[in-house]
Write a protein that holds these residues in place. Structure first.
Motif, PDB file in Angstrom:
ATOM      1  N   UNK A   1       0.861  -1.173   0.000  1.00  0.00           N
ATOM      2  CA  UNK A   1       0.000   0.000   0.000  1.00  0.00           C
ATOM      3  C   UNK A   1       0.896   1.220   0.000  1.00  0.00           C
ATOM      4  N   UNK A   2       0.578   2.197  -0.802  1.00  0.00           N
ATOM      5  CA  UNK A   2       1.452   3.359  -0.960  1.00  0.00           C
ATOM      6  C   UNK A   2       0.624   4.635  -1.043  1.00  0.00           C
ATOM      7  N   UNK A   3       1.291   5.729  -0.744  1.00  0.00           N
ATOM      8  CA  UNK A   3       0.608   7.021  -0.767  1.00  0.00           C
ATOM      9  C   UNK A   3       1.514   8.097  -1.344  1.00  0.00           C
ATOM     10  N   UNK A   4       0.967   8.853  -2.261  1.00  0.00           N
ATOM     11  CA  UNK A   4       1.656  10.022  -2.827  1.00  0.00           C
ATOM     12  C   UNK A   4       0.885  11.271  -2.381  1.00  0.00           C
ATOM     13  N   UNK A   5       1.525  12.144  -1.595  1.00  0.00           N
ATOM     14  CA  UNK A   5       0.817  13.331  -1.098  1.00  0.00           C
ATOM     15  C   UNK A   5       0.692  14.404  -2.180  1.00  0.00           C
ATOM     16  N   UNK A   6      -0.069  15.421  -1.884  1.00  0.00           N
ATOM     17  CA  UNK A   6      -0.095  16.597  -2.753  1.00  0.00           C
ATOM     18  C   UNK A   6       1.179  17.406  -2.522  1.00  0.00           C
ATOM     19  N   UNK A   7       1.380  18.403  -3.343  1.00  0.00           N
ATOM     20  CA  UNK A   7       2.646  19.142  -3.301  1.00  0.00           C
ATOM     21  C   UNK A   7       3.007  19.644  -1.909  1.00  0.00           C
ATOM     22  N   UNK A   8       2.088  20.314  -1.262  1.00  0.00           N
ATOM     23  CA  UNK A   8       2.374  20.855   0.069  1.00  0.00           C
ATOM     24  C   UNK A   8       1.868  19.934   1.174  1.00  0.00           C
TER      25      UNK A   8
ATOM     26  N   UNK B   1      -0.268  13.988 -11.066  1.00  0.00           N
ATOM     27  CA  UNK B   1      -0.149  15.017 -10.030  1.00  0.00           C
ATOM     28  C   UNK B   1       0.932  16.023 -10.432  1.00  0.00           C
ATOM     29  N   UNK B   2       1.841  15.615 -11.317  1.00  0.00           N
ATOM     30  CA  UNK B   2       2.841  16.569 -11.818  1.00  0.00           C
ATOM     31  C   UNK B   2       2.163  17.765 -12.483  1.00  0.00           C
ATOM     32  N   UNK B   3       1.041  17.534 -13.123  1.00  0.00           N
ATOM     33  CA  UNK B   3       0.305  18.645 -13.741  1.00  0.00           C
ATOM     34  C   UNK B   3      -0.689  19.260 -12.756  1.00  0.00           C
ATOM     35  N   UNK B   4      -1.478  18.393 -12.096  1.00  0.00           N
ATOM     36  CA  UNK B   4      -2.563  18.915 -11.252  1.00  0.00           C
ATOM     37  C   UNK B   4      -2.029  19.699 -10.050  1.00  0.00           C
ATOM     38  N   UNK B   5      -0.857  19.298  -9.545  1.00  0.00           N
ATOM     39  CA  UNK B   5      -0.295  19.978  -8.373  1.00  0.00           C
ATOM     40  C   UNK B   5       0.731  21.047  -8.765  1.00  0.00           C
ATOM     41  N   UNK B   6       0.934  21.289 -10.030  1.00  0.00           N
ATOM     42  CA  UNK B   6       1.926  22.307 -10.408  1.00  0.00           C
ATOM     43  C   UNK B   6       1.472  23.657  -9.856  1.00  0.00           C
TER      44      UNK B   6
END
Lengths: 439, 439, 439
Positions: free
Chosen positions: C259-266, C298-303
């Motif tokens: 199970x893994x998690x990638x957070x938002x930028x901040x 998320x590279x685009x959505x969190x830019x």
């Protein structure tokens, strides 16, 4: 640099233990003559203590004042007239708020009305049924096991009917109308740590404060737990919300075994900070509980719509020690030294609150202490530390950090810092900032 | 990705050590000819250095400029004329600010005027008495133990009378009038790490900065410690409070044994962050002291009513190494490589401050680097890291995080980040946000 | 008190695995017939899914829509006509976006166009060259090692010319126009975890949500990775910035190993908090990656200029498992139970978001639960915990803490808390605070 923890006046531990011994046999409950007797006794010790009564049926916040309970006598006897349980033997033998009964029954039926603790066979448990009408007897498992099949007569001579509920308060005005709340409860019969230690320490605090100059106003509240705090809030909430600077629920302050802390709901108030400062200084191994483990009148005072900055400094916390809510919470468990420690820690917390001001340096750069005689004339290890604390207070006095924060940062106690800060004020090197009061 | 720590220009370590050697024998104190000689020497190295004088008795903040001290000669001789202590042997032999004396006495009386260190029998201690009039000699314990009972003549040929106190400053204007303060002291006789390393590194920094484009204005201050900083503040405080972006007290920058850091009073300023960034990158085992352990002119600059963002990057910190404030803090302790490291770290901190801007991405989404030639043409491990840092800078450039924060978050050094950020600016992918300047 | 993690409806794991099996052989890329076939298949499962096309050469943010790629057939044959590589054997055999070729060459020249993995001799790697024109074949190292010197004919029958790029979306309106974004990609040929698990779970989520009352509006986006997200943003950015409450990139949701998690930028958005809450409850050993390890949309959505609160809940994260971007990321790696777990965790996160409201107690003090029948009639261990959670919710409902924060603080799951909070609302003891929506 800390003086050892010391209660005032000398000998107060023995005095408090005397009060606890006097009050121990009185049959307290939420209401009834035992509460009035207790409050009358306390009023003798605290001139000015106001005893109030409120009629059964009165609405108070979400609650209604319950009927008054008067317990005169109670026993269980066999067909031969032998009393196998007798209220005269122990005040915990009757289920709190029992309705009256006088009936013969067999053992099996009687058993449905008996409460004991299989794991603590010598202890009589403390059980109540305030909001559902029942009758019952509490007894030790050992006693219970000795009951033989047969016919028993259960007699509870009690009234449970409209009357009044009593509580008391005392306000000691100070320079400011910002208040320190001291609340304790007077509704448990024959228990010492989880009852009488609270009123005893509160009384000693009130007598001590009565004779001192007071920066803050002190509000002492003696109420039956829960319903009493709710009634008190229903009558005083607005002023308490407007004025309370810090508050303490006094409970479980009488044994010698532990130091404990119950924070306010969100923590971090000046009450939390003062209490933790003195506990860290004088009882560094103390247990800091979470608000999730709350259990006394902070449940009311810290509820979201009331939101007072109320904490508890305790010795062995309720619901954590084996004697809690049994006949073993007695005059041996609570000791003169235990009570004296509890009082001393509360006095330290109050002195910390009184001393906690926000200072600002008046001059840019370091001032020249020598020309003001602020360097000690004799240079010792002690005086070296004094000078360092003095320089640190000057270095951090930015008008934003209060003295509690500064003392924590410097690693000194607030009493020592306050002494020095006052000296620096007298020399015009610091000024007091009228900080926006924080609760 | 970090270049190794490297001072500029090459060979500067040996040059600085030469300056230290030249300045070492000069008899500095708070005031007097030694200070002027020292400042004259530095002025040769830094055209534009302004040397100021301020009359004894002038008020400065809470202080008064002391009398000027001129020490011409001093010795202790026996009845046979043998000189058992002689200032010509070591500049530390006379208690700083001694009043003049010429008197015969027995050994017992002489002893009251002698200072030595029983624990360091070879070291001559550094002792001063600026604000109480005394006379005295400092000597090694070994020398002292060799004194035989008898008559001694103590001679201190000195003046302690109204005169002037000197200090110097140099302002190198930059694109912005926001200032970086570099302050160091020139009041200790014959000590190398805890004195001359500071002026030597400050001088090398000033010469290096004089030839570079400067985003910030640089204010170099050479003062006697404490009183000099107070005098300087008394004349420049308002402009310094308005303009200082970051500041450094340069002290103890010359030995090879340690890296140390003294934060500002509250920490977290851009001076703290830049210094810690370069120390973490280039000296990861450095010791971060607490402001409670302060001891140089940050005591004045960081005092609450002045409140400048001033820190110190040091090698072995004052009051932590055995040679501190003795004759052992000498030209062997301070080395060319030690000085060069100190300078290099300060240059890194300054380059970090100059590079620290706040960037904002100009386009939503990731830009297409390929069409702008921003992808490396040769793909190597190095170039892979470069691309990753570039993508991370684009990903975090939200106009709020400054480059120091971003570099810490990315785990890259700010120099590498700045290079890439400038390239991205040149391609219109980032813009510089005129961030509200933080001190 | 948590129910076990359970996907809805029952049996959905096998169903999803069926979809994955159906979609696996289709030759997807950034564009071309494979993408259309895939979207058509999904549209059958999700009535209302809108399939869009956008012409090659259209500008989208900083990018240009690339030419469309149509791959018909490809192989490498020997002079004897033996096919040593054949696209019909495996969809990964052709370098993505290869230009057409039909030429004879010797092995040496052919080698320049071959891609294999020496460390994983059985795996065919996945390689693309979207923005530089090339042709090539991918094959296992074992296959490559078997190639003998000689003449080979390389044939790629493909078009790379102006056409369209396709993507699809589906909006399920809710009570509020605040949106939950679910984005996934459909551009990788013949890979299961790092491709088809995402569309499969997204599809199951859309079907599940279509039949439920929805507090939030749900926006499902199926795009080729990177360029598709950029195109989508170029058309919908303003509304997405205005409305997005939380978002998820669905990727790598199909295996059983992690199970893994990638957070938002901040970090710290409600999307982060909801995802972490359910991962901590249901997969306490999950790996929380840093945003520095991002790699999908998320590279685009969190830019920074888009700045949506988008996170990923994953099983084995892309670029961390050995089969990633090879032919080993197949229908064995992705399992019905793996997919079902991925869906269940996403459903839990969505239910957490739907349940996450901010409550405020309506009454000062603790309410009397008894008179409202809120005390359980049967007292069990379970009901004791229920009462405690109820009292804690009442104690913390200050109108500032949202239910996610409160659940974390209480140590209960938000589903249990929400159930109780709703019951307390129904009894008038809590009210919902129209909290300023946080992304």
């Amino acid at each position: 640099m800390s003086a050892p923890l010391q209660a005032e006046p000398a000998g107060i531990g023995a005095t408090m233990h005397g009060w606890v011994r006097d009050l121990f046999p009185i049959r307290r409950s939420l209401s009834g003559p035992g509460v009035r007797q207790t409050l009358d006794y306390l009023a003798e010790l605290m001139p000015g203590l106001d005893i109030h009564e409120i009629a059964s049926g009165t609405e108070a916040l979400d609650w209604t004042v319950p009927d008054e309970w008067t317990l005169r006598a109670a026993h269980v006897e066999t067909e031969t007239g032998a009393r196998v349980i007798d209220l005269d033997d122990h005040g915990l033998h009757v289920l709190g708020y029992s309705e009256p009964v006088d009936a013969w029954m067999d053992l099996e039926t009687l058993q449905e009305h008996l409460y004991s603790l299989p794991d603590q066979p010598e202890a009589i448990p403390y059980v109540t049924s305030y909001y559902k009408r029942r009758w019952g007897f509490c007894l030790s498992q050992r006693q219970r096991d000795a009951l033989r099949p047969g016919r028993y007569r259960a007699v509870i001579d009690a009234d449970l009917k409209p009357g009044v509920l009593n509580y008391a308060d005392l306000v000691l005005p100070g320079e400011s109308d910002r208040e320190i709340l001291i609340s304790t409860y007077i509704c448990h019969p024959m228990m010492a740590n989880n009852e009488l230690s609270g009123p005893a320490v509160a009384t000693a605090l009130a007598r001590w404060l009565a004779d001192r100059p007071r920066r803050f106003t002190y509000r002492f509240v003696f109420v039956p737990e829960t319903i009493g705090a709710i009634i008190y809030l229903s009558r005083h909430m607005d002023e308490m919300k407007a004025r309370t600077h810090a508050g303490f629920v006094l409970t479980c302050l009488g044994d010698d075994r532990a130091w404990s802390f119950m924070p306010s709901r969100r923590g971090g108030t000046v009450a939390d900070r003062a209490a933790r400062h003195v506990l860290e200084r004088f009882a560094p191994g103390y247990t800091a509980y979470s608000f999730l483990e709350r259990g006394s009148d902070e449940r009311q005072y810290c509820s979201p719509r009331v939101d007072l900055p109320v904490v508890s400094i305790m010795r062995s916390k309720y619901a954590t020690y084996p004697e809690y809510h049994t006949s073993l919470d007695d005059l041996d468990l609570v000791t003169p030294t235990g009570l004296e420690g509890g009082l001393a820690m509360m006095q330290a917390a109050i002195r910390a609150l009184e001393a906690n001001r926000t200072y600002r340096a008046t001059l840019p750069g370091e001032p020249q202490l020598g020309k003001r005689g602020l360097y000690p004339t004799l240079s010792t290890r002690e005086s070296g530390i004094q000078v360092r604390v003095m320089m640190n207070i000057l270095a951090y006095a930015d008008g934003q950090m209060d003295l509690l924060e500064m003392a924590e940062l410097i690693g000194a106690d607030i009493f020592h810092c306050a002494e020095i800060a006052e000296r620096l004020c007298a020399h015009g090197l610091l000024e007091i900032v009228p900080a926006p009061e924080r609760g």
